[in-house]
Design an enzyme around this catalytic site. Structure first.
Site, PDB file in Angstrom:
ATOM      1  N   ASP A   2     -16.892  34.773  41.357  1.00  0.00           N
ATOM      2  CA  ASP A   2     -16.997  33.308  41.361  1.00  0.00           C
ATOM      3  C   ASP A   2     -17.044  32.793  42.798  1.00  0.00           C
ATOM      4  O   ASP A   2     -17.824  31.897  43.137  1.00  0.00           O
ATOM      5  CB  ASP A   2     -15.793  32.656  40.654  1.00  0.00           C
ATOM      6  CG  ASP A   2     -16.067  32.384  39.177  1.00  0.00           C
ATOM      7  OD1 ASP A   2     -16.850  33.141  38.574  1.00  0.00           O
ATOM      8  OD2 ASP A   2     -15.491  31.413  38.626  1.00  0.00           O
ATOM      9  N   TYR A  47      -7.563  43.512  31.876  1.00  0.00           N
ATOM     10  CA  TYR A  47      -8.164  42.812  30.735  1.00  0.00           C
ATOM     11  C   TYR A  47      -7.920  43.554  29.422  1.00  0.00           C
ATOM     12  O   TYR A  47      -7.942  42.953  28.357  1.00  0.00           O
ATOM     13  CB  TYR A  47      -9.676  42.675  30.936  1.00  0.00           C
ATOM     14  CG  TYR A  47     -10.107  41.458  31.715  1.00  0.00           C
ATOM     15  CD1 TYR A  47      -9.622  41.214  32.993  1.00  0.00           C
ATOM     16  CD2 TYR A  47     -11.017  40.555  31.168  1.00  0.00           C
ATOM     17  CE1 TYR A  47     -10.035  40.108  33.705  1.00  0.00           C
ATOM     18  CE2 TYR A  47     -11.429  39.442  31.876  1.00  0.00           C
ATOM     19  CZ  TYR A  47     -10.933  39.229  33.146  1.00  0.00           C
ATOM     20  OH  TYR A  47     -11.352  38.130  33.845  1.00  0.00           O
ATOM     21  N   ASP A  80      -6.791  40.051  48.940  1.00  0.00           N
ATOM     22  CA  ASP A  80      -6.550  38.755  49.607  1.00  0.00           C
ATOM     23  C   ASP A  80      -7.393  38.655  50.877  1.00  0.00           C
ATOM     24  O   ASP A  80      -8.018  37.629  51.159  1.00  0.00           O
ATOM     25  CB  ASP A  80      -5.046  38.540  49.891  1.00  0.00           C
ATOM     26  CG  ASP A  80      -4.371  39.736  50.536  1.00  0.00           C
ATOM     27  OD1 ASP A  80      -4.982  40.817  50.658  1.00  0.00           O
ATOM     28  OD2 ASP A  80      -3.194  39.583  50.942  1.00  0.00           O
TER      29      ASP A  80
HETATM   30  C1  IPM Z   1     -16.719  36.044  33.389  1.00  0.00           C
HETATM   31  C2  IPM Z   1     -15.840  35.096  32.631  1.00  0.00           C
HETATM   32  C3  IPM Z   1     -15.094  35.882  31.562  1.00  0.00           C
HETATM   33  C4  IPM Z   1     -14.276  36.953  32.234  1.00  0.00           C
HETATM   34  C5  IPM Z   1     -14.235  35.028  30.629  1.00  0.00           C
HETATM   35  C6  IPM Z   1     -15.024  33.910  29.996  1.00  0.00           C
HETATM   36  C7  IPM Z   1     -13.545  35.863  29.583  1.00  0.00           C
HETATM   37  O1  IPM Z   1     -14.966  34.444  33.500  1.00  0.00           O
HETATM   38  O2  IPM Z   1     -17.617  36.639  32.760  1.00  0.00           O
HETATM   39  O3  IPM Z   1     -16.518  36.185  34.582  1.00  0.00           O
HETATM   40  O4  IPM Z   1     -13.155  36.684  32.702  1.00  0.00           O
HETATM   41  O5  IPM Z   1     -14.740  38.086  32.313  1.00  0.00           O
HETATM   42 MG    MG Z   2     -15.312  34.835  35.541  1.00  0.00          MG
END
Ligand code: IPM
Ligand code: MG
Length: 360
Positions: A252, A142, A224
């Site tokens: 997620d 990132y 994975d």
């Molecule tokens: C999260 C989100 C963010 C990330 C985005 C919105 C930049 O997906 O907080 O998980 O990737 O960190």
């Molecule tokens: Mg995210």
């Protein structure tokens, strides 16, 4: 009784709708426990672009740094999608994480017994899940340099770089082991060491830090495989520690095991001021419909009390209130099932605020 200054960032999309419900519940906590919460409104992301023409104005960072915690809604939306990368709302979000030094993102994924049927997986697979994803938040791909789109010998190329410094890995891994000690003493580190040098480096450091925590049973998984194991047998996970991008993806996935991404909160800590936000985004598709689930934002308020303000009892009160309202059968549309009572965003907030009074 104590007094705190809290920066409040409602943000974009459903942010303002659900933050309002979080504040409603916090007001009830303040009343019950005799605290004073003073709020400072701040702007990051799309709302900041609209007001100041940039996603993270320094003035907002300065205000936040003078507060005890940052209560954060959500950022982003189609309106700002076509802006250049450095002007996008998400750049504001990454910027504030970095500015606060919030290197540790704690994302609990816990299944409420009442919601085992809301998951897309079988109830016997998800019942009892209690996972804490510890995601490194201010390093990795990132933030690594170089990055961008360049031209090389007449050919364009896009580039990001995954960089981890030893101290960045050590501090997040150490924190994850500490958290594992307070839980079921199991830790899984996730990487891609079969391909990435930076991951092998990560793995070696985990092995080293582990020497200090002989009571924690730990293992390594390739990302994975981890993604696969998470849906196959999620109950075997306790703490998962991983880098920024793998943590983004796996959190997620872990959230969806619990039925709805609208239920889960996160804390970004380790820096000067902690930041507390739902793990879901700004949900542009349901803005203004009054159907957004405010529980993730309300649980973020609980995390803020616990990790940001060290008010454990108060945090627990919110968690109990949420449990109670779910037990009573109230559901926003995202978590509805047969025999439950459908409520909208504000009704859910009202019910939880009232329940705070009942369980406190
Ligand atoms: C999260 C989100 C963010 C990330 C985005 C919105 C930049 O997906 O907080 O998980 O990737 O960190
Ligand atoms: Mg995210």
């Amino acid at each position: 009784m104590a007094e705190f200054k809290i920066a409040v960032m409602e943000g974009d999309g459903i942010g303002p709708e659900i933050v309002a419900e979080g504040l409603k519940v916090l007001a009830e906590i303040a009343a019950k426990f005799n605290h004073t919460f003073n709020y400072e409104k701040v702007y990051v992301g799309g709302c900041a672009i609209d007001m100041f023409d940039e996603p993270l104005p320094q003035s907002q960072v300065d205000t936040i740094l003078k507060c005890d915690a940052l209560f954060f809604g959500s950022v982003g939306g189609p309106k700002w999608d076509n802006l250049p990368q450095e002007k996008k709302p998400e750049t504001g979000l990454l910027g504030i994480r970095k500015a606060l030094g919030a290197f540790a993102n704690l994302r609990p994924a816990k299944v409420f017994d009442e919601l085992v049927n809301a998951s897309t997986l079988k109830p016997e697979v998800v019942k009892g899940i209690d996972i804490l994803v510890v995601r490194e938040l201010t390093g990795g791909i990132y933030f690594g340099q170089p990055k961008g789109v360049f031209e090389e010998n007449g050919k364009k190329k896009g580039l990001n770089t995954m960089v981890y410094y030893e101290d960045e890995i050590r501090r997040i891994v150490k924190l994850a082991f500490e958290l594992a000690m307070q839980r079921r003493k199991k830790l899984t580190s996730v990487d891609k060491a079969n391909v990435l040098d930076v991951s092998q480096f990560w793995r070696d450091i985990v092995n080293d830090v582990a020497q200090d925590y002989p009571d924690v049973e730990y293992n390594h998984l390739l990302v994975d495989n981890a993604a696969m194991q998470l849906v196959r047998d999620p109950k075997k996970f306790d703490v998962i520690v991983t880098g920024n991008i793998f943590g983004d993806i796996l959190s997620d996935e872990a959230s969806m095991l619990t039925g709805s991404i609208g239920m889960l909160a996160s804390s970004s800590v380790g820096g000067k001021v902690g930041m507390f936000e739902p793990i879901h985004g700004s949900a542009p598709d349901i803005v203004g419909l009054g159907i957004a689930n405010p529980i993730a934002q309300i649980e973020s308020a609980a995390m803020m009390l616990k990790y940001g303000l060290k008010l454990d009892k108060e945090a627990e009160t919110i968690e109990k209130a949420v449990d109670l309202v779910l037990k009573m059968g109230y559901r926003t549309p995202d978590i509805m099932s047969d025999g439950t009572k459908k409520v909208n965003t504000t009704q859910m907030g009202d019910l939880i605020a009232k329940a705070v009074g009942d369980v406190a």
